[in-house]
Design a protein around this motif. Structure first.
Motif, short mmCIF file in Angstrom:
data_model
loop_
_atom_site.label_atom_id
_atom_site.label_comp_id
_atom_site.label_asym_id
_atom_site.label_seq_id
_atom_site.Cartn_x
_atom_site.Cartn_y
_atom_site.Cartn_z
N PRO A 96 -14.04 18.53 -11.00
CA PRO A 96 -15.38 17.97 -11.22
C PRO A 96 -16.21 18.80 -12.21
N ARG A 97 -15.80 20.05 -12.51
CA ARG A 97 -16.56 20.85 -13.48
C ARG A 97 -16.23 20.44 -14.91
N ASP A 98 -15.07 19.80 -15.10
CA ASP A 98 -14.73 19.31 -16.44
C ASP A 98 -13.90 18.03 -16.34
N ARG A 99 -14.64 16.94 -16.23
CA ARG A 99 -13.95 15.65 -16.19
C ARG A 99 -13.67 15.14 -17.60
N ILE A 100 -14.36 15.74 -18.58
CA ILE A 100 -14.28 15.17 -19.94
C ILE A 100 -12.94 15.48 -20.61
N ALA A 101 -12.47 16.74 -20.47
CA ALA A 101 -11.25 17.13 -21.19
C ALA A 101 -10.05 16.23 -20.85
N PRO A 102 -9.77 15.99 -19.55
CA PRO A 102 -8.60 15.14 -19.27
C PRO A 102 -8.74 13.71 -19.79
N ILE A 103 -9.99 13.24 -19.88
CA ILE A 103 -10.19 11.89 -20.42
C ILE A 103 -9.87 11.88 -21.92
N LEU A 104 -10.42 12.87 -22.63
CA LEU A 104 -10.15 12.93 -24.08
C LEU A 104 -8.66 13.07 -24.32
N ASP A 105 -8.03 13.86 -23.47
CA ASP A 105 -6.59 14.09 -23.60
C ASP A 105 -5.82 12.77 -23.50
N ARG A 106 -6.17 11.96 -22.48
CA ARG A 106 -5.47 10.70 -22.26
C ARG A 106 -5.72 9.68 -23.37
N LEU A 107 -6.89 9.76 -23.98
CA LEU A 107 -7.25 8.73 -24.96
C LEU A 107 -6.84 9.11 -26.38
#
Ligand SMILES: C[S@@+](CC[C@H](N)C(=O)[O-])C[C@H]1O[C@@H](n2cnc3c(N)ncnc32)[C@H](O)[C@@H]1O
Length: 375
Positions: A96-107
């Motif tokens: 929950p402290r970094d939800r952004i990185a895994p999203i960018l990674d997947r996209l």
């Protein structure tokens, strides 16, 4: 539509909480009819269903199969889906402290999306996530832009990115085709009750016109001066919606209508049985909100279209307690069979519908047969 990681390929659809089994059955049957293998994953009360396509012919094929399935199942043709998206990925146990990185990674590597919508299930468990969805959207948007994954300005013509929050550490990523998905967050059109509307039911017909007809059809099929019948009209919400469009309405009900509606000069009230009354001459529209056995309603609606008493109809079908998907299909099939006309037919469990669906049927003339309508 963007390429999809094979393991997560499929469709993500939203529905009214409690109707997941019906949506799962609908997607399973429609996928089988389209020749796409896969299975529905859902939990009762979760407000959504994932239809995962099988990855039978090697990696990459599942993504293509999901895109093909999405094309074969247009959003306007689905009955229990408020929204239809192509699933891109499922992210579990994210920090929950970094939800952004895994999203960018997947996209990574996908073309820029036109908009970002961060959503949550429309359920008791999902609604508390609304605040997080808002703040997370505000944080994710600039990060997506920086990574070239979101257009600099909102562009409603491009594919939309949906982040569907299931929990603080669990989300689904999905893509919405602006031409083939609900243009409203959560798939729910925001309609406000008008002070003059005689009943809350007015919202149901307003929603039906938005969801079941496209903009061109609304302009073409609802024109001032057209004539309509409203069966089971009291206290007058549906008649009011039609009268506001400039239609001349005959309202059938033994119960009273609101006086201001009658004063408008556009609505005539007849105290009669909606299952027996018929117009003296052909009308453009018939709408029906009589609460009765679905087979009985379907039969009467079919009679109207078969006999040419109207060209377009919107009516409700109450859902039974059990076997709701099978009964829905049976009622619609009986309706089509008895109407004996080539029809554009669409049905939907609207946001304002509870244990019912709303049906739009329109007799097709050769020149206005739209693509994709089931006749
Ligand atoms: C859900 S209410 C309709 C609400 C209405 N659509 C509105 O927007 O205000 C159902 C109505 O159907 C009427 N109704 C039920 N059976 C009927 C029948 N056989 N003939 C005429 N009206 C009927 C009832 O009197 C009731 O007013």
């Amino acid at each position: 539509m963007p390429a999809v990681q094979a393991t997560d390929a499929g469709l993500l659809c939203y529905c009214r909480a409690g109707f997941e089994p019906e949506l799962a059955a609908e997607l399973t049957q429609r996928a089988a009819e389209a020749g796409v293998a896969g299975h529905a994953r859902t939990q009762r009360g979760s407000g959504h269903v994932v239809f995962a396509v099988a990855d039978s012919d090697g990696p990459g094929d599942a993504g293509a199969a999901a895109a093909a399935l999405s094309q074969a199942l247009p959003w306007r043709e689905l009955i229990f889906a408020r929204q239809k998206l192509v699933l891109l990925a499922e992210l579990r146990d994210i920090d929950p402290r970094d939800r952004i990185a895994p999203i960018l990674d997947r996209l990574q590597g996908l073309p820029a999306f036109g908009e970002l919508w961060v959503e949550h299930p429309d359920t008791d468990a999902g609604k508390p996530l609304a605040g997080l969805a808002r703040s997370f959207g505000n944080a994710l948007r600039p990060a997506l832009r920086k990574a070239g994954l979101l257009s600099a300005r909102e562009d409603a013509r491009r594919v939309r990115l949906h982040v569907f929050l299931l929990e603080g550490n669990h989300l689904l990523l999905a893509a919405g085709d602006p031409g083939d998905s609900a243009p409203w967050p959560l798939g729910i059109p925001r309609l406000r009750m008008h002070a003059e509307a005689p009943s809350r039911s007015a919202l149901k017909l307003e929603e039906a016109l938005l969801v079941l007809l496209d903009g061109d059809e609304r302009a073409r099929l609802l024109q001032p001066g057209m004539r309509a019948a409203d069966l089971g009209a009291a206290p007058g919400g549906w008649s009011w919606v039609l009268a506001r469009q400039g239609l001349q309405v005959t309202a059938i009900d033994n119960g009273p209508l609101r006086q201001h509606l009658l004063d408008s000069g556009r609505v005539e009230h007849l105290r009669a049985d909606g299952f027996a009354w018929q117009p003296a001459r052909a009308l453009d529209w018939m709408v029906c909100d009589m609460v009765e056995q679905p087979r009985r309603v379907a039969e009467r609606m079919a009679t109207w279209l078969r006999e040419g008493w109207c060209r377009h109809a919107i009516f409700n079908l109450k859902l039974p307690m059990k076997k709701r998907w099978q009964e829905t299909q049976a009622a619609l099939e009986a309706f089509v069979e008895q109407a004996q006309q080539p029809l554009a037919l669409r049905a939907r469990q609207l946001y304002h519908d509870r244990e019912e669906i709303t049906v739009f049927a329109s007799v097709l003339r050769n020149r206005d047969r739209p693509r994709g309508d089931r006749s």
